[in-house]
Design an enzyme around this catalytic site. Sequence first.
Site, PDB file in Angstrom:
ATOM      1  N   CYS A 122      -0.084 -23.425  98.081  1.00 42.84           N
ATOM      2  CA  CYS A 122      -0.473 -22.806  96.879  1.00 42.84           C
ATOM      3  C   CYS A 122      -0.013 -21.290  97.059  1.00 42.84           C
ATOM      4  CB  CYS A 122      -2.052 -22.987  96.739  1.00 42.84           C
ATOM      5  SG  CYS A 122      -2.536 -24.461  96.378  1.00 42.84           S
ATOM      6  N   HIS A 126      -3.564 -17.122  92.062  1.00 39.84           N
ATOM      7  CA  HIS A 126      -3.632 -18.308  92.192  1.00 39.84           C
ATOM      8  C   HIS A 126      -4.748 -19.248  91.171  1.00 39.84           C
ATOM      9  CE1 HIS A 126      -3.184 -22.613  93.144  1.00 39.84           C
ATOM     10  NE2 HIS A 126      -4.020 -22.733  93.999  1.00 39.84           N
ATOM     11  N   ASN A 153      -5.395 -26.855  88.759  1.00 40.45           N
ATOM     12  CA  ASN A 153      -4.616 -26.435  89.878  1.00 40.45           C
ATOM     13  C   ASN A 153      -3.389 -27.013  90.306  1.00 40.45           C
ATOM     14  OD1 ASN A 153      -3.694 -25.573  92.668  1.00 40.45           O
ATOM     15  ND2 ASN A 153      -5.682 -25.916  93.595  1.00 40.45           N
TER      16      ASN A 153
END
EC number: 2.3.1.180
Length: 328
Positions: A122, A255, A285
Amino acid sequence: MTIYSKIIGTGSYLPPNRVTNQELAAQLASNGIETSDEWIVSRSGISARHYADAGVQSSDLAVEAAKRALDMAKLGVNDVDLIILATSTPDFFGGFPSTACVVQRKLGITNDCAAVDVQAVCSGFVYAVSIADNFIKAGTHKNVLVIGAEVFSRIIDFEDRTTCVLFGDGAGAVLMTASQEPGVLATKLHANGNYGDILCLPGKVNKGVVEGSAFLYMDGPAVFKMAVSVLDKVAHEALELAGMESSEVDWIIPHQANIRIMQSTAKKLGLGMDKMIVTVDQHGNTSAASIPMALDVGVRDGRIKPGQNVMMEGVGGGFTWGAVLARM
């Protein structure tokens, strides 16, 4: 003359298949897995996510995002002299040929430009931007295409409700170019392999056989605790490198993993949620794709304007984390 790297184009792409919490809950219920829209939203802030159709790969999503970034930058494909692609879901088993090379081919680039994948989960996009920034400042490359692309729906266990409701697919891209005007003001990257087991894909391959799980594993509480701590610290490190205060940040783009982590990040920087670009509610996500997709949303809807300072920061498996402070 000082050379800076500057973002002059952004692009993003979501596969058409949008799945709401209600739809996902119904699908899971048919397999005996219980969840609800209320449960998902209260723990993550996510209301929907997008899934790629069978046969659609990370490179396909990346190409669409890249085309939009190039169009905004008003550059042709052969103006690109380096492709850096961040992904944890490469097109090919083992990661080669690299997905960046596949994107080069699919875009029709014929100038033999360098192309490479970056794996920092990520944090991948932040890592890739930092690498591109250093190549441009060194004078070795002029126009760098940086992409984050993921099809996480392929590596999540739909029998584990604690993780399967969180992730989605998508791609985001930026075109970074050499400039006489300040662009990227500071970058800071970190990793600590001692925490690699709290967010990982633990399976290993031995003679073509997967040993262990081929699905993502996440220790949610441990990741939450780690993320809240390191995102605050790395943002302040980037500000210190740039000689700036948090009050000078116009927008923060963390993020897009969990709204509670994002809220904590803004609070610790002394910034209101009105200064944060939030897409986790509609995208879920999307790992390395989440920051560039959110950046593109903010640029295209007019919130992020030329001359404004944007803090982008990510945290991911490895354990990795980093921040980029950029002037648009």
